[in-house]
Design a protein around this motif. Structure first.
Motif, PDB file in Angstrom:
ATOM      1  N   TYR A  34       0.850  -1.194   0.000  1.00  0.00           N
ATOM      2  CA  TYR A  34       0.000   0.000   0.000  1.00  0.00           C
ATOM      3  C   TYR A  34       0.887   1.246   0.000  1.00  0.00           C
ATOM      4  O   TYR A  34       1.812   1.362   0.824  1.00  0.00           O
ATOM      5  CB  TYR A  34      -0.912   0.024   1.228  1.00  0.00           C
TER       6      TYR A  34
ATOM      7  N   GLU B 103      -6.160  -3.274   4.083  1.00  0.00           N
ATOM      8  CA  GLU B 103      -6.061  -1.833   4.277  1.00  0.00           C
ATOM      9  C   GLU B 103      -6.191  -1.474   5.747  1.00  0.00           C
ATOM     10  O   GLU B 103      -5.509  -0.576   6.241  1.00  0.00           O
ATOM     11  CB  GLU B 103      -7.140  -1.129   3.445  1.00  0.00           C
TER      12      GLU B 103
ATOM     13  N   SER C 118      -3.850   9.263   3.287  1.00  0.00           N
ATOM     14  CA  SER C 118      -4.379   8.504   2.154  1.00  0.00           C
ATOM     15  C   SER C 118      -3.659   7.175   2.081  1.00  0.00           C
ATOM     16  O   SER C 118      -2.498   7.051   2.496  1.00  0.00           O
ATOM     17  CB  SER C 118      -4.199   9.274   0.834  1.00  0.00           C
ATOM     18  N   LEU C 119      -4.346   6.183   1.556  1.00  0.00           N
ATOM     19  CA  LEU C 119      -3.817   4.833   1.474  1.00  0.00           C
ATOM     20  C   LEU C 119      -4.422   4.158   0.260  1.00  0.00           C
ATOM     21  O   LEU C 119      -5.647   4.171   0.082  1.00  0.00           O
ATOM     22  CB  LEU C 119      -4.169   4.048   2.756  1.00  0.00           C
ATOM     23  N   ARG C 120      -3.578   3.603  -0.612  1.00  0.00           N
ATOM     24  CA  ARG C 120      -4.114   2.905  -1.773  1.00  0.00           C
ATOM     25  C   ARG C 120      -3.221   1.724  -2.110  1.00  0.00           C
ATOM     26  O   ARG C 120      -1.996   1.770  -1.950  1.00  0.00           O
ATOM     27  CB  ARG C 120      -4.235   3.819  -2.983  1.00  0.00           C
ATOM     28  N   ALA C 121      -3.846   0.655  -2.580  1.00  0.00           N
ATOM     29  CA  ALA C 121      -3.115  -0.553  -2.936  1.00  0.00           C
ATOM     30  C   ALA C 121      -2.302  -0.315  -4.197  1.00  0.00           C
ATOM     31  O   ALA C 121      -2.745   0.350  -5.129  1.00  0.00           O
ATOM     32  CB  ALA C 121      -4.085  -1.715  -3.150  1.00  0.00           C
ATOM     33  N   THR C 122      -1.089  -0.859  -4.239  1.00  0.00           N
ATOM     34  CA  THR C 122      -0.246  -0.745  -5.429  1.00  0.00           C
ATOM     35  C   THR C 122      -0.197  -2.040  -6.207  1.00  0.00           C
ATOM     36  O   THR C 122       0.547  -2.159  -7.156  1.00  0.00           O
ATOM     37  CB  THR C 122       1.187  -0.360  -5.038  1.00  0.00           C
TER      38      THR C 122
ATOM     39  N   ARG D 264      -1.241  -1.441 -10.768  1.00  0.00           N
ATOM     40  CA  ARG D 264      -1.537  -0.028 -10.575  1.00  0.00           C
ATOM     41  C   ARG D 264      -0.397   0.677  -9.840  1.00  0.00           C
ATOM     42  O   ARG D 264      -0.606   1.503  -8.973  1.00  0.00           O
ATOM     43  CB  ARG D 264      -2.837   0.137  -9.783  1.00  0.00           C
TER      44      ARG D 264
END
Length: 413
Positions: free
Chosen positions: A4, A25, A41-45, A62
Protein backbone atom coordinates in the motif's frame (compact mmCIF):
# COMPACT_ATOMS: atom_id res chain seq x y z
CA UNK A 1 0.22 -9.64 1.72
CA UNK A 2 -0.37 -6.56 -0.41
CA UNK A 3 1.63 -3.35 -0.78
CA UNK A 4 0.00 0.00 0.00
CA UNK A 5 1.28 3.45 -0.94
CA UNK A 6 0.56 5.84 1.92
CA UNK A 7 0.70 9.51 2.86
CA UNK A 8 0.65 10.30 6.56
CA UNK A 9 1.65 12.94 9.12
CA UNK A 10 3.34 12.56 12.47
CA UNK A 11 2.51 14.29 15.74
CA UNK A 12 4.45 17.38 14.71
CA UNK A 13 2.55 17.64 11.42
CA UNK A 14 5.53 16.54 9.29
CA UNK A 15 4.40 14.67 6.15
CA UNK A 16 5.58 11.12 5.45
CA UNK A 17 5.22 9.10 2.25
CA UNK A 18 6.16 5.53 1.35
CA UNK A 19 5.02 1.97 0.85
CA UNK A 20 3.91 -0.45 3.55
CA UNK A 21 3.08 -4.15 3.35
CA UNK A 22 0.02 -5.51 5.13
CA UNK A 23 -2.67 -8.15 4.83
CA UNK A 24 -5.43 -5.56 4.34
CA UNK A 25 -6.06 -1.83 4.28
CA UNK A 26 -7.23 -1.92 7.89
CA UNK A 27 -4.04 -3.71 8.92
CA UNK A 28 -1.97 -1.15 6.99
CA UNK A 29 -3.64 1.73 8.85
CA UNK A 30 -2.96 -0.08 12.13
CA UNK A 31 0.73 -0.48 11.27
CA UNK A 32 0.96 3.22 10.48
CA UNK A 33 -0.63 4.11 13.81
CA UNK A 34 1.89 1.80 15.52
CA UNK A 35 4.56 4.02 13.97
CA UNK A 36 2.81 7.05 15.49
CA UNK A 37 1.65 8.22 12.06
CA UNK A 38 -1.80 9.47 11.14
CA UNK A 39 -2.85 8.09 7.71
CA UNK A 40 -3.97 10.74 5.20
CA UNK A 41 -4.38 8.50 2.15
CA UNK A 42 -3.82 4.83 1.47
CA UNK A 43 -4.11 2.91 -1.77
CA UNK A 44 -3.12 -0.55 -2.94
CA UNK A 45 -0.25 -0.74 -5.43
CA UNK A 46 -0.98 -4.31 -6.51
CA UNK A 47 -3.87 -6.08 -8.13
CA UNK A 48 -4.76 -9.79 -7.93
CA UNK A 49 -3.86 -12.22 -10.69
CA UNK A 50 -6.64 -13.31 -13.02
CA UNK A 51 -8.09 -16.46 -11.63
CA UNK A 52 -6.58 -15.89 -8.20
CA UNK A 53 -8.69 -13.15 -6.62
CA UNK A 54 -7.63 -14.08 -3.10
CA UNK A 55 -3.97 -13.30 -3.76
CA UNK A 56 -3.75 -9.55 -3.38
CA UNK A 57 0.01 -9.27 -3.73
CA UNK A 58 0.37 -10.25 -7.35
CA UNK A 59 1.66 -8.17 -10.20
CA UNK A 60 1.63 -4.41 -9.57
CA UNK A 61 -0.93 -3.41 -12.16
CA UNK A 62 -1.54 -0.03 -10.57
CA UNK A 63 1.97 1.00 -9.65
CA UNK A 64 2.62 4.74 -9.70
CA UNK A 65 3.66 5.94 -13.14
CA UNK A 66 7.17 6.85 -12.02
CA UNK A 67 7.69 3.32 -10.63
CA UNK A 68 8.10 1.76 -14.07
CA UNK A 69 11.91 2.05 -14.08
CA UNK A 70 14.55 1.56 -11.44
CA UNK A 71 17.46 3.32 -13.09
CA UNK A 72 20.95 1.87 -13.35
CA UNK A 73 22.02 3.10 -9.91
CA UNK A 74 19.04 1.62 -8.07
CA UNK A 75 19.31 -1.61 -10.08
CA UNK A 76 22.96 -1.95 -9.08
CA UNK A 77 22.19 -1.34 -5.39
CA UNK A 78 19.22 -3.74 -5.38
CA UNK A 79 21.20 -6.47 -7.15
CA UNK A 80 24.17 -6.18 -4.82
CA UNK A 81 22.03 -6.29 -1.68
CA UNK A 82 19.97 -9.22 -2.93
CA UNK A 83 23.19 -11.08 -3.78
CA UNK A 84 24.56 -10.50 -0.27
CA UNK A 85 21.34 -11.54 1.49
CA UNK A 86 20.68 -14.63 -0.64
CA UNK A 87 24.35 -15.62 -0.29
CA UNK A 88 23.77 -15.49 3.49
CA UNK A 89 20.96 -18.09 3.14
CA UNK A 90 18.15 -15.54 3.48
CA UNK A 91 15.01 -16.65 1.62
CA UNK A 92 14.33 -14.69 -1.55
CA UNK A 93 10.98 -13.31 -0.41
CA UNK A 94 12.51 -12.14 2.89
CA UNK A 95 15.46 -10.61 1.05
CA UNK A 96 13.10 -8.65 -1.19
CA UNK A 97 11.16 -7.40 1.83
CA UNK A 98 14.35 -6.24 3.58
CA UNK A 99 15.70 -4.47 0.51
CA UNK A 100 12.34 -2.81 -0.26
CA UNK A 101 12.40 -1.09 3.16
CA UNK A 102 15.31 1.06 1.97
CA UNK A 103 13.32 2.33 -1.03
CA UNK A 104 10.01 3.32 0.57
CA UNK A 105 10.21 6.81 -0.93
CA UNK A 106 11.41 5.77 -4.38
CA UNK A 107 10.08 3.72 -7.29
CA UNK A 108 12.01 0.59 -6.31
CA UNK A 109 9.99 -0.13 -3.15
CA UNK A 110 6.61 -0.85 -4.79
CA UNK A 111 8.28 -2.88 -7.55
CA UNK A 112 10.20 -5.08 -5.11
CA UNK A 113 7.10 -5.64 -2.97
CA UNK A 114 5.11 -6.57 -6.08
CA UNK A 115 7.83 -9.06 -7.06
CA UNK A 116 7.78 -10.48 -3.53
CA UNK A 117 4.01 -10.84 -3.66
CA UNK A 118 4.24 -12.73 -6.93
CA UNK A 119 6.79 -15.13 -5.41
CA UNK A 120 4.54 -15.70 -2.39
CA UNK A 121 1.79 -16.57 -4.86
CA UNK A 122 3.94 -19.42 -6.17
CA UNK A 123 5.73 -17.89 -9.14
CA UNK A 124 9.47 -18.12 -9.76
CA UNK A 125 11.75 -15.14 -9.20
CA UNK A 126 12.44 -14.79 -12.94
CA UNK A 127 8.72 -14.95 -13.79
CA UNK A 128 7.98 -12.27 -11.18
CA UNK A 129 10.70 -10.05 -12.64
CA UNK A 130 9.19 -10.49 -16.12
CA UNK A 131 6.14 -8.49 -14.95
CA UNK A 132 8.43 -5.42 -14.82
CA UNK A 133 10.42 -5.39 -18.09
CA UNK A 134 11.14 -1.66 -17.84
CA UNK A 135 12.82 -2.15 -14.46
CA UNK A 136 14.67 -5.42 -15.11
CA UNK A 137 16.29 -5.77 -18.58
CA UNK A 138 16.04 -8.99 -20.56
CA UNK A 139 19.62 -10.06 -19.86
CA UNK A 140 18.95 -9.58 -16.12
CA UNK A 141 15.86 -11.80 -16.20
CA UNK A 142 17.60 -14.46 -18.31
CA UNK A 143 20.52 -14.61 -15.86
CA UNK A 144 18.16 -14.93 -12.87
CA UNK A 145 16.24 -17.72 -14.61
CA UNK A 146 19.49 -19.60 -15.27
CA UNK A 147 20.60 -19.07 -11.67
CA UNK A 148 17.33 -20.49 -10.36
CA UNK A 149 17.56 -23.53 -12.63
CA UNK A 150 21.20 -24.23 -11.74
CA UNK A 151 20.79 -23.50 -8.01
CA UNK A 152 23.44 -20.76 -8.15
CA UNK A 153 21.26 -17.71 -7.79
CA UNK A 154 23.56 -15.89 -5.35
CA UNK A 155 26.59 -16.31 -7.65
CA UNK A 156 24.56 -15.15 -10.65
CA UNK A 157 23.35 -12.08 -8.77
CA UNK A 158 26.93 -11.31 -7.78
CA UNK A 159 27.98 -11.42 -11.47
CA UNK A 160 25.02 -9.21 -12.36
CA UNK A 161 25.84 -6.72 -9.60
CA UNK A 162 29.41 -6.38 -10.87
CA UNK A 163 28.22 -5.90 -14.44
CA UNK A 164 25.47 -3.37 -13.62
CA UNK A 165 27.75 -1.39 -11.30
CA UNK A 166 30.49 -1.22 -13.95
CA UNK A 167 28.02 -0.08 -16.60
CA UNK A 168 26.58 2.59 -14.31
CA UNK A 169 30.05 3.80 -13.30
CA UNK A 170 31.17 4.13 -16.92
CA UNK A 171 28.03 6.03 -17.93
CA UNK A 172 28.37 8.35 -14.93
CA UNK A 173 32.03 8.99 -15.76
CA UNK A 174 31.19 10.13 -19.29
CA UNK A 175 28.31 12.31 -18.07
CA UNK A 176 30.47 14.05 -15.47
CA UNK A 177 33.26 14.57 -18.00
CA UNK A 178 30.86 16.24 -20.45
CA UNK A 179 29.20 18.38 -17.77
CA UNK A 180 31.85 21.12 -17.69
CA UNK A 181 32.04 21.66 -21.49
CA UNK A 182 28.23 21.69 -21.67
CA UNK A 183 27.97 24.28 -18.89
CA UNK A 184 30.73 26.34 -20.47
CA UNK A 185 29.04 26.34 -23.87
CA UNK A 186 25.65 27.16 -22.34
CA UNK A 187 26.88 30.07 -20.24
CA UNK A 188 29.02 31.50 -23.04
CA UNK A 189 26.19 31.19 -25.55
CA UNK A 190 23.77 32.92 -23.18
CA UNK A 191 26.23 35.77 -22.63
CA UNK A 192 26.74 36.24 -26.38
CA UNK A 193 23.00 36.32 -27.00
CA UNK A 194 22.50 38.82 -24.16
CA UNK A 195 25.21 41.07 -25.60
CA UNK A 196 23.65 40.91 -29.08
CA UNK A 197 20.21 41.83 -27.72
CA UNK A 198 21.04 44.43 -25.04
CA UNK A 199 24.59 45.78 -25.62
CA UNK A 200 25.06 45.96 -29.39
CA UNK A 201 21.94 48.12 -30.05
CA UNK A 202 23.25 50.84 -27.69
CA UNK A 203 26.61 50.87 -29.42
CA UNK A 204 24.92 51.04 -32.83
CA UNK A 205 23.13 54.23 -31.78
CA UNK A 206 26.50 55.88 -31.15
CA UNK A 207 27.77 54.88 -34.57
CA UNK A 208 24.60 56.09 -36.29
CA UNK A 209 24.72 59.47 -34.52
CA UNK A 210 28.25 60.05 -35.83
CA UNK A 211 27.31 59.04 -39.39
CA UNK A 212 30.32 56.74 -39.64
CA UNK A 213 30.68 54.22 -42.46
CA UNK A 214 30.52 50.81 -40.84
CA UNK A 215 32.76 47.85 -41.85
CA UNK A 216 31.21 44.65 -43.24
CA UNK A 217 31.83 42.75 -39.98
CA UNK A 218 30.00 45.42 -37.97
CA UNK A 219 27.08 45.49 -40.39
CA UNK A 220 26.78 41.71 -40.07
CA UNK A 221 26.78 41.98 -36.27
CA UNK A 222 24.07 44.65 -36.40
CA UNK A 223 21.97 42.50 -38.74
CA UNK A 224 22.34 39.50 -36.41
CA UNK A 225 21.39 41.66 -33.41
CA UNK A 226 18.32 43.05 -35.22
CA UNK A 227 17.30 39.56 -36.27
CA UNK A 228 17.49 38.27 -32.70
CA UNK A 229 15.51 41.24 -31.42
CA UNK A 230 12.80 40.98 -34.04
CA UNK A 231 12.54 37.22 -34.56
CA UNK A 232 14.27 35.74 -31.52
CA UNK A 233 11.05 34.35 -30.07
CA UNK A 234 10.05 32.89 -33.43
CA UNK A 235 13.47 31.28 -33.81
CA UNK A 236 13.15 29.79 -30.32
CA UNK A 237 9.70 28.39 -31.13
CA UNK A 238 10.93 27.07 -34.47
CA UNK A 239 13.89 25.39 -32.76
CA UNK A 240 11.60 23.76 -30.19
CA UNK A 241 9.21 22.60 -32.92
CA UNK A 242 12.14 21.16 -34.90
CA UNK A 243 13.41 19.32 -31.83
CA UNK A 244 9.98 17.86 -31.03
CA UNK A 245 9.47 16.92 -34.67
CA UNK A 246 12.83 15.13 -34.78
CA UNK A 247 11.93 13.22 -31.61
CA UNK A 248 8.58 12.19 -33.06
CA UNK A 249 10.28 11.11 -36.29
CA UNK A 250 12.83 9.00 -34.38
CA UNK A 251 10.11 7.28 -32.36
CA UNK A 252 8.98 5.46 -35.49
CA UNK A 253 10.80 2.14 -35.65
CA UNK A 254 11.85 2.28 -39.35
CA UNK A 255 13.17 5.83 -38.98
CA UNK A 256 15.11 5.01 -35.81
CA UNK A 257 16.57 1.89 -37.46
CA UNK A 258 17.69 3.93 -40.48
CA UNK A 259 19.21 6.62 -38.23
CA UNK A 260 21.05 4.05 -36.09
CA UNK A 261 22.40 2.37 -39.21
CA UNK A 262 23.66 5.72 -40.51
CA UNK A 263 25.25 6.48 -37.14
CA UNK A 264 26.94 3.06 -36.94
CA UNK A 265 28.35 3.14 -40.48
CA UNK A 266 29.26 6.80 -41.00
CA UNK A 267 32.57 8.35 -39.99
CA UNK A 268 33.50 9.81 -37.54
CA UNK A 269 30.70 8.25 -35.45
CA UNK A 270 31.12 4.64 -36.61
CA UNK A 271 34.17 3.78 -34.54
CA UNK A 272 32.77 5.08 -31.27
CA UNK A 273 29.35 3.48 -31.92
CA UNK A 274 30.90 0.12 -32.81
CA UNK A 275 33.14 0.07 -29.74
CA UNK A 276 30.38 1.07 -27.32
CA UNK A 277 27.85 -1.43 -28.65
CA UNK A 278 30.42 -4.23 -28.90
CA UNK A 279 31.48 -3.63 -25.28
CA UNK A 280 27.87 -3.73 -24.09
CA UNK A 281 27.13 -6.85 -26.16
CA UNK A 282 30.27 -8.72 -25.07
CA UNK A 283 29.82 -7.82 -21.40
CA UNK A 284 26.20 -8.95 -21.32
CA UNK A 285 26.98 -12.14 -23.26
CA UNK A 286 29.86 -12.96 -20.90
CA UNK A 287 27.61 -12.50 -17.86
CA UNK A 288 24.90 -14.73 -19.35
CA UNK A 289 27.30 -17.47 -20.49
CA UNK A 290 28.99 -17.48 -17.07
CA UNK A 291 25.50 -17.95 -15.61
CA UNK A 292 25.05 -21.15 -17.70
CA UNK A 293 22.43 -19.61 -19.96
CA UNK A 294 22.21 -21.51 -23.30
CA UNK A 295 24.21 -19.69 -25.97
CA UNK A 296 21.26 -18.90 -28.26
CA UNK A 297 19.22 -17.50 -25.37
CA UNK A 298 22.28 -15.61 -24.12
CA UNK A 299 22.74 -14.01 -27.55
CA UNK A 300 19.11 -12.84 -27.50
CA UNK A 301 19.53 -11.37 -24.03
CA UNK A 302 22.80 -9.64 -24.94
CA UNK A 303 21.24 -8.21 -28.10
CA UNK A 304 18.36 -6.77 -26.06
CA UNK A 305 20.71 -4.42 -24.14
CA UNK A 306 22.65 -3.25 -27.22
CA UNK A 307 21.83 0.49 -27.57
CA UNK A 308 22.08 0.81 -31.37
CA UNK A 309 19.00 -0.80 -32.94
CA UNK A 310 20.69 -1.65 -36.21
CA UNK A 311 23.55 -3.44 -34.42
CA UNK A 312 20.89 -5.08 -32.21
CA UNK A 313 19.19 -6.45 -35.32
CA UNK A 314 22.55 -7.83 -36.52
CA UNK A 315 23.10 -9.46 -33.12
CA UNK A 316 19.68 -11.12 -33.34
CA UNK A 317 20.65 -12.34 -36.79
CA UNK A 318 23.80 -13.81 -35.22
CA UNK A 319 21.60 -15.69 -32.72
CA UNK A 320 19.50 -17.05 -35.60
CA UNK A 321 22.63 -18.21 -37.46
CA UNK A 322 23.99 -19.92 -34.33
CA UNK A 323 20.63 -21.66 -33.89
CA UNK A 324 21.02 -23.00 -37.43
CA UNK A 325 24.41 -24.48 -36.57
CA UNK A 326 26.89 -21.75 -37.55
CA UNK A 327 29.76 -21.07 -35.19
CA UNK A 328 29.51 -17.93 -33.13
CA UNK A 329 32.66 -16.34 -34.54
CA UNK A 330 31.54 -17.14 -38.10
CA UNK A 331 28.12 -15.58 -37.56
CA UNK A 332 29.68 -12.48 -35.97
CA UNK A 333 32.12 -12.11 -38.86
CA UNK A 334 29.21 -12.34 -41.34
CA UNK A 335 27.32 -9.62 -39.46
CA UNK A 336 30.12 -7.15 -40.19
CA UNK A 337 29.33 -4.83 -37.28
CA UNK A 338 31.65 -6.25 -34.58
CA UNK A 339 35.33 -5.31 -34.14
CA UNK A 340 37.77 -7.87 -35.61
CA UNK A 341 39.43 -8.18 -32.20
CA UNK A 342 36.16 -9.37 -30.63
CA UNK A 343 35.58 -11.90 -33.42
CA UNK A 344 39.13 -13.23 -33.02
CA UNK A 345 38.77 -13.58 -29.24
CA UNK A 346 35.43 -15.39 -29.66
CA UNK A 347 37.05 -17.78 -32.18
CA UNK A 348 39.84 -18.48 -29.69
CA UNK A 349 37.33 -19.09 -26.88
CA UNK A 350 35.23 -21.46 -28.99
CA UNK A 351 38.25 -23.51 -30.06
CA UNK A 352 39.56 -23.78 -26.48
CA UNK A 353 36.15 -24.43 -24.90
CA UNK A 354 36.50 -21.36 -22.65
CA UNK A 355 34.05 -19.00 -24.32
CA UNK A 356 32.85 -17.28 -21.14
CA UNK A 357 36.42 -16.42 -20.07
CA UNK A 358 37.29 -15.19 -23.55
CA UNK A 359 34.17 -13.03 -23.68
CA UNK A 360 34.90 -11.58 -20.26
CA UNK A 361 38.44 -10.68 -21.33
CA UNK A 362 37.19 -9.15 -24.58
CA UNK A 363 34.53 -7.14 -22.73
CA UNK A 364 37.17 -5.81 -20.32
CA UNK A 365 39.48 -4.80 -23.20
CA UNK A 366 36.63 -3.15 -25.09
CA UNK A 367 35.56 -1.24 -21.98
CA UNK A 368 39.11 0.07 -21.59
CA UNK A 369 39.17 1.15 -25.25
CA UNK A 370 35.80 2.87 -24.86
CA UNK A 371 37.05 4.68 -21.74
CA UNK A 372 40.18 5.81 -23.59
CA UNK A 373 38.16 6.92 -26.61
CA UNK A 374 35.67 8.77 -24.40
CA UNK A 375 38.49 10.44 -22.47
CA UNK A 376 40.12 11.54 -25.73
CA UNK A 377 36.83 12.84 -27.11
CA UNK A 378 36.03 14.73 -23.93
CA UNK A 379 39.59 16.08 -23.82
CA UNK A 380 39.09 17.48 -27.33
CA UNK A 381 35.61 18.84 -26.65
CA UNK A 382 36.72 21.22 -23.91
CA UNK A 383 39.39 23.10 -25.90
CA UNK A 384 37.13 23.05 -28.97
CA UNK A 385 34.38 24.77 -27.00
CA UNK A 386 36.86 27.29 -25.60
CA UNK A 387 38.25 28.03 -29.08
CA UNK A 388 34.78 28.37 -30.60
CA UNK A 389 33.53 30.67 -27.85
CA UNK A 390 36.77 32.67 -27.90
CA UNK A 391 36.52 33.05 -31.69
CA UNK A 392 32.96 34.34 -31.45
CA UNK A 393 33.89 36.79 -28.72
CA UNK A 394 36.87 37.98 -30.79
CA UNK A 395 34.65 38.59 -33.82
CA UNK A 396 32.18 40.53 -31.71
CA UNK A 397 34.94 42.67 -30.16
CA UNK A 398 36.45 43.37 -33.60
CA UNK A 399 33.03 44.30 -34.98
CA UNK A 400 32.65 46.87 -32.19
CA UNK A 401 36.23 48.19 -32.19
CA UNK A 402 36.71 48.69 -35.93
CA UNK A 403 34.15 51.55 -36.20
CA UNK A 404 35.61 53.15 -33.06
CA UNK A 405 39.09 53.05 -34.62
CA UNK A 406 37.71 54.57 -37.82
CA UNK A 407 36.01 57.38 -35.86
CA UNK A 408 39.25 58.09 -34.01
CA UNK A 409 41.13 58.26 -37.29
CA UNK A 410 38.60 60.73 -38.73
CA UNK A 411 38.81 62.88 -35.61
CA UNK A 412 42.59 63.27 -35.90
CA UNK A 413 42.45 64.38 -39.54
Amino acid sequence: MAAYAFRAVDAAGKPHRGVIEAASEVAARGLLRDRRLLPVSLRATAAPYPGSPSLASAVAARLPSRAGKLGSRNLAVVTRQLSTLIGSDVRIEEALRLVSRQFERGPAGPILLAVRGAILDGRSFAAALADHPAAFPEFFRASVAAGEQSGRLSQVLEHLADFVETRHRNAQKVQLALLYPALLAGVAGAMLVAMLIYVVPNIVKVFESRGAELPLLTRGLIALSSGLQGAGLLLLIAGGALFLGARAWLRRAPNRLAFDRWFATTRPFSRFSTQVNAARFAGSLATLVQSDVPLVDALGGAAAVTPNRWIRAQALAVAARVREGTSLNGAMAEAGCFPPMLVAVVASGESSGRLSRALGRAAHDLDREVDALAATTVGLVEPAVLLAMGGLVLLMVLAILLPIINLSSLATI
